[in-house]
Scaffold this active site. Structure first.
Site, PDB file in Angstrom:
ATOM      1  N   ARG A  46       0.858  -1.188   0.000  1.00 36.04           N
ATOM      2  CA  ARG A  46       0.000   0.000   0.000  1.00 36.04           C
ATOM      3  C   ARG A  46       0.895   1.239   0.000  1.00 36.04           C
ATOM      4  O   ARG A  46       1.926   1.276   0.692  1.00 36.04           O
ATOM      5  CB  ARG A  46      -0.912   0.041   1.231  1.00 36.04           C
ATOM      6  CG  ARG A  46      -2.102  -0.920   1.170  1.00 36.04           C
ATOM      7  CD  ARG A  46      -3.139  -0.532   0.103  1.00 36.04           C
ATOM      8  NE  ARG A  46      -4.260  -1.442   0.064  1.00 36.04           N
ATOM      9  CZ  ARG A  46      -4.373  -2.510  -0.727  1.00 36.04           C
ATOM     10  NH1 ARG A  46      -3.408  -2.812  -1.586  1.00 36.04           N
ATOM     11  NH2 ARG A  46      -5.457  -3.268  -0.691  1.00 36.04           N
ATOM     12  N   HIS A  50      -0.896  -0.324  -9.768  1.00 37.19           N
ATOM     13  CA  HIS A  50      -1.622  -1.280  -8.914  1.00 37.19           C
ATOM     14  C   HIS A  50      -2.121  -2.477  -9.753  1.00 37.19           C
ATOM     15  O   HIS A  50      -3.324  -2.760  -9.789  1.00 37.19           O
ATOM     16  CB  HIS A  50      -2.800  -0.599  -8.203  1.00 37.19           C
ATOM     17  CG  HIS A  50      -3.138  -1.267  -6.888  1.00 37.19           C
ATOM     18  ND1 HIS A  50      -3.432  -0.557  -5.755  1.00 37.19           N
ATOM     19  CD2 HIS A  50      -3.224  -2.579  -6.540  1.00 37.19           C
ATOM     20  CE1 HIS A  50      -3.700  -1.399  -4.759  1.00 37.19           C
ATOM     21  NE2 HIS A  50      -3.576  -2.625  -5.211  1.00 37.19           N
ATOM     22  N   GLU A 101      -2.722   7.381  -4.842  1.00 32.47           N
ATOM     23  CA  GLU A 101      -3.110   6.703  -6.088  1.00 32.47           C
ATOM     24  C   GLU A 101      -4.590   6.822  -6.411  1.00 32.47           C
ATOM     25  O   GLU A 101      -4.985   6.684  -7.571  1.00 32.47           O
ATOM     26  CB  GLU A 101      -2.699   5.228  -6.055  1.00 32.47           C
ATOM     27  CG  GLU A 101      -3.485   4.378  -5.056  1.00 32.47           C
ATOM     28  CD  GLU A 101      -3.114   2.894  -5.137  1.00 32.47           C
ATOM     29  OE1 GLU A 101      -1.920   2.577  -5.068  1.00 32.47           O
ATOM     30  OE2 GLU A 101      -4.043   2.063  -5.252  1.00 32.47           O
TER      31      GLU A 101
HETATM   32  P1  NAI Z   1      -1.405 -11.077   4.987  1.00 31.82           P
HETATM   33  O1  NAI Z   1      -2.394 -10.569   5.964  1.00 31.82           O
HETATM   34  O2  NAI Z   1      -1.447 -12.513   4.573  1.00 31.82           O
HETATM   35  O3  NAI Z   1       0.072 -10.795   5.538  1.00 31.82           O
HETATM   36  C1  NAI Z   1       0.490  -9.611   6.116  1.00 31.82           C
HETATM   37  C2  NAI Z   1       1.627  -9.947   7.072  1.00 31.82           C
HETATM   38  O4  NAI Z   1       2.181  -8.712   7.534  1.00 31.82           O
HETATM   39  C3  NAI Z   1       1.186 -10.745   8.300  1.00 31.82           C
HETATM   40  O5  NAI Z   1       2.005 -11.892   8.447  1.00 31.82           O
HETATM   41  C4  NAI Z   1       1.391  -9.775   9.460  1.00 31.82           C
HETATM   42  O6  NAI Z   1       1.783 -10.422  10.670  1.00 31.82           O
HETATM   43  C5  NAI Z   1       2.495  -8.894   8.915  1.00 31.82           C
HETATM   44  N1  NAI Z   1       2.591  -7.571   9.522  1.00 31.82           N
HETATM   45  C6  NAI Z   1       1.616  -6.808  10.060  1.00 31.82           C
HETATM   46  N2  NAI Z   1       2.118  -5.628  10.471  1.00 31.82           N
HETATM   47  C7  NAI Z   1       3.449  -5.658  10.187  1.00 31.82           C
HETATM   48  C8  NAI Z   1       4.513  -4.739  10.352  1.00 31.82           C
HETATM   49  N3  NAI Z   1       4.301  -3.521  10.895  1.00 31.82           N
HETATM   50  N4  NAI Z   1       5.743  -5.096   9.928  1.00 31.82           N
HETATM   51  C9  NAI Z   1       5.962  -6.318   9.374  1.00 31.82           C
HETATM   52  N5  NAI Z   1       4.990  -7.230   9.193  1.00 31.82           N
HETATM   53  C10 NAI Z   1       3.754  -6.896   9.581  1.00 31.82           C
HETATM   54  O7  NAI Z   1      -1.521 -10.122   3.732  1.00 31.82           O
HETATM   55  P2  NAI Z   1      -1.105 -10.452   2.227  1.00 31.82           P
HETATM   56  O8  NAI Z   1      -2.219 -11.175   1.545  1.00 31.82           O
HETATM   57  O9  NAI Z   1       0.248 -11.033   2.202  1.00 31.82           O
HETATM   58  O10 NAI Z   1      -1.072  -8.974   1.612  1.00 31.82           O
HETATM   59  C11 NAI Z   1      -0.120  -8.012   2.036  1.00 31.82           C
HETATM   60  C12 NAI Z   1      -0.537  -6.665   1.523  1.00 31.82           C
HETATM   61  O11 NAI Z   1      -0.424  -6.668   0.092  1.00 31.82           O
HETATM   62  C13 NAI Z   1      -2.027  -6.336   1.781  1.00 31.82           C
HETATM   63  O12 NAI Z   1      -2.168  -5.698   3.027  1.00 31.82           O
HETATM   64  C14 NAI Z   1      -2.381  -5.440   0.644  1.00 31.82           C
HETATM   65  O13 NAI Z   1      -2.251  -4.118   1.097  1.00 31.82           O
HETATM   66  C15 NAI Z   1      -1.334  -5.704  -0.431  1.00 31.82           C
HETATM   67  N6  NAI Z   1      -1.893  -6.235  -1.667  1.00 31.82           N
HETATM   68  C16 NAI Z   1      -1.528  -5.629  -2.849  1.00 31.82           C
HETATM   69  C17 NAI Z   1      -2.002  -6.089  -4.056  1.00 31.82           C
HETATM   70  C18 NAI Z   1      -1.606  -5.473  -5.368  1.00 31.82           C
HETATM   71  O14 NAI Z   1      -2.269  -5.708  -6.389  1.00 31.82           O
HETATM   72  N7  NAI Z   1      -0.518  -4.705  -5.420  1.00 31.82           N
HETATM   73  C19 NAI Z   1      -2.969  -7.208  -4.114  1.00 31.82           C
HETATM   74  C20 NAI Z   1      -3.233  -7.816  -2.813  1.00 31.82           C
HETATM   75  C21 NAI Z   1      -2.731  -7.316  -1.643  1.00 31.82           C
END
Ligand code: NAI
Length: 344
Positions: A238, A299, A267
């Site tokens: 993000r 994105h 964005e």
């Molecule tokens: P997820 O929920 O599976 O994993 C997020 C991880 O980050 C968790 O393991 C959590 O413990 C960890 N975390 C939380 N706060 C943290 C911090 N301050 N420092 C380090 N780690 C921390 O989420 P997922 O599915 O892996 O997605 C990650 C991000 O990717 C989403 O939040 C979303 O914003 C973004 N995303 C972007 C997309 C795109 O098209 N560019 C598509 C899908 C998601």
């Protein structure tokens, strides 16, 4: 009690219409598409609907949720994984359900992060144009060998873990930071460490944690200063994780050697639309786009055939599941819990 969800879908693109219409569950809902974002100007379109289907840049703050609730909307069905644009506390107080698609294709986003790394490093985007122009000069295209480089992965949930698996195939040293370490990644050779060690040691840093109050501007002037000179920074998570102005300064001083972005703080004013015949007013974005070592995509990390199909399927299941009182089509309770951030 079963009822047919009556859904207003915002920020709809042609590919959303196609992927939702192609799924058999589409026949079980009433779906109206709006190709504009949900915000204070467009909220009046929600009259008469019980479900709002929204995407990453739709506005779902307290004011909007309160109005949606008053007009009879009971369910916010996000067709994405992140939900930083939804005021979850407010939705809870109002008793509205909020669902999402937790992991539609983590590999798709991880592969896009890798594409940014590889393109910035080996400059294939520049080589493509040069060769088409009959210019076979290699000067300016020098890259580095990824093997043995240290890559820092911030956040090892679904997407971060998928990236670690890809990078392990390249023979990289992988450092991870996450409050909840994943033992499976340790078995692959990844090492968990604290954030400051990861930032100061890595040649490449890729962000995969959610945006929230704690992670807002995780990358700022101070954390940038702690990094190696010439570091590569990748953000497919993000935009708000990065202070864009601090990053511009770090590019100017050569602290940052490469920057790959699929997301950007502001964005919502730009992405997912064609502005090619307009004057873009965002000077920060325009400055970022001028650097030869910055690569920005709009994105599109999620944008694969497989991911679109999965988004449509899970979002439709969430809509129908909610209106069925969480009976079918959910196979088990665990699926309901991870998809529904709030069950009133
Ligand atoms: P997820 O929920 O599976 O994993 C997020 C991880 O980050 C968790 O393991 C959590 O413990 C960890 N975390 C939380 N706060 C943290 C911090 N301050 N420092 C380090 N780690 C921390 O989420 P997922 O599915 O892996 O997605 C990650 C991000 O990717 C989403 O939040 C979303 O914003 C973004 N995303 C972007 C997309 C795109 O098209 N560019 C598509 C899908 C998601």
């Amino acid at each position: 009690m079963q009822s047919t969800p009556n859904v207003a879908m915002f920020s709809t693109q042609a590919y959303d219409k196609t992927s939702f219409a192609a799924h058999p569950l589409h026949a079980n809902i009433k779906l109206s598409h709006f190709d504009i974002p949900l915000n204070a100007k467009t909220i009046s379109l929600c009259q008469g609907f019980d479900t709002v289907c929204a995407f990453v840049n739709d506005q779902l703050d307290e004011a909007i949720l309160t109005q949606l609730h008053a007009s009879g909307v009971k369910h916010i069905a996000m067709r994405c994984a992140g939900y930083n644009n939804v005021d979850i506390d407010c939705a809870k107080q109002l008793g509205m359900a909020v669902s999402r698609v937790p992991a539609y294709s983590p590999e798709a986003v991880a592969e896009h992060a890798l594409a940014l790394i590889m393109t910035l490093n080996r400059k294939t985007h520049k080589a493509y144009n040069r060769v088409r122009d009959g210019n076979f000069d290699l000067n300016g295209l020098l890259g580095f060998t990824l093997h043995d480089k240290t890559v820092g992965v911030v956040g090892t949930g679904h997407i971060g873990a998928a990236l670690v698996r890809l990078l392990s195939g390249f023979g990289c040293r992988i450092l991870c930071y996450d409050p909840y370490p994943n033992d499976g990644l340790k078995a692959l050779g990844a090492e968990y460490t604290d954030l400051s060690t990861l930032l100061s040691t890595s040649h490449i840093i890729s962000l995969h944690c959610p945006l929230n109050e704690d992670s807002h501007h995780l990358i700022n002037q101070q954390t940038l200063e702690s990094m190696r000179d010439g570091v590569m920074l990748i953000n497919t998570s993000r935009g708000g994780l990065i202070d864009s102005r601090a990053v511009i300064n770090a590019l100017k001083t050569h602290k940052l050697g490469y920057l790959g972005l699929d997301v950007y703080e502001m964005e919502s004013e730009l992405f997912f639309r064609d502005h090619s015949s307009e004057i873009i007013q965002d000077d920060v974005f325009e400055r970022l786009a001028t650097f030869h070592n910055v690569l920005i995509t709009g994105h599109q990390g999620f944008f694969t055939v497989e991911a679109l199909g999965q988004i449509a399927e899970v979002t439709l299941e969430n809509m129908i599941g909610f209106s069925n009182g969480f009976k079918q089509p959910f196979a088990n309770e665990a699926a309901t819990e991870t998809r529904f951030l709030i069950i009133p």
